[in-house]
Design an enzyme around this catalytic site. Sequence first.
Site, short mmCIF file in Angstrom:
data_model
loop_
_atom_site.label_atom_id
_atom_site.label_comp_id
_atom_site.label_asym_id
_atom_site.label_seq_id
_atom_site.Cartn_x
_atom_site.Cartn_y
_atom_site.Cartn_z
N ASP A 281 0.82 -1.21 0.00
CA ASP A 281 0.00 0.00 0.00
C ASP A 281 0.85 1.26 0.00
O ASP A 281 0.45 2.29 -0.54
CB ASP A 281 -0.94 -0.02 1.20
CG ASP A 281 -1.89 -1.21 1.15
OD1 ASP A 281 -2.64 -1.31 0.17
OD2 ASP A 281 -1.85 -2.05 2.06
N GLU B 39 0.00 -12.73 5.12
CA GLU B 39 1.04 -12.24 4.21
C GLU B 39 2.40 -12.25 4.90
O GLU B 39 3.41 -12.64 4.30
CB GLU B 39 0.69 -10.83 3.73
CG GLU B 39 -0.46 -10.80 2.73
CD GLU B 39 -0.94 -9.41 2.40
OE1 GLU B 39 -1.59 -9.26 1.36
OE2 GLU B 39 -0.68 -8.47 3.18
#
Length: 227
Positions: free
Chosen positions: A85, A104
């Site tokens: 992000d 993740e």
Amino acid sequence: MEALKKIAGVTAAQYVTDGMTIGLGTGSTAYYFVEEIGRRVKQEGLQVVGVTTSSVTSKQAEVLGIPLKSIDDIDSIDLTVDGADEVDKNFNGIKGGGAALLMEKIVATPTKEYIWVVDASKMVEHLGAFKLPVEVVQYGADRLFRVFEKAGYKPSFRMKGDSRLVTDMQNYIIDLDLGCIKDPVAFGHLLDGTVGVVEHGLFNGMVDKVIVASKDGVTVLEAPTAG
């Protein structure tokens, strides 16, 4: 923007070769990487085994015919490709916009080569404009929210409709609106030591390469001190 994401994802797939165990990331850019791996499995007979980072990616991989293994059944992963992000100049990043940060990070940890795929808008001078996701256990979440509020972190629970979003691991996410994180490493350690926090979206010193797609083409950035 979607075209840039696709270019980054397809470029990352070029690093995948026969016999690899690969980590399959989650999110709008990693989606295109997984799609390209699926195409190569079907059209080129690529032989790989995937380890997924979310239930969403698991479903995508299964539809594409990519063979999968559980993280518990492997000792190491050759290559993981995921989105981010935000990425700063020191190759620290914020991840978790897709609510998959815990899985993740678990998949990234035993990975030999960790690649992020992003469009140029994700490259920033300082982390923090994107809200930092913090995954917390449900028990005591409201108390922890107040702790973050008192510290000035401007917390908000991640919502799904009218209810709090529940992650694949059955936790809540509290997003922190920090504006600018001056020392991501120190702040990551602070969150690591906070009781009730399962994981946070600061991925510091983990990535090896960042593939950046812009209107001018694709750039591959190499982290100087990854791992």
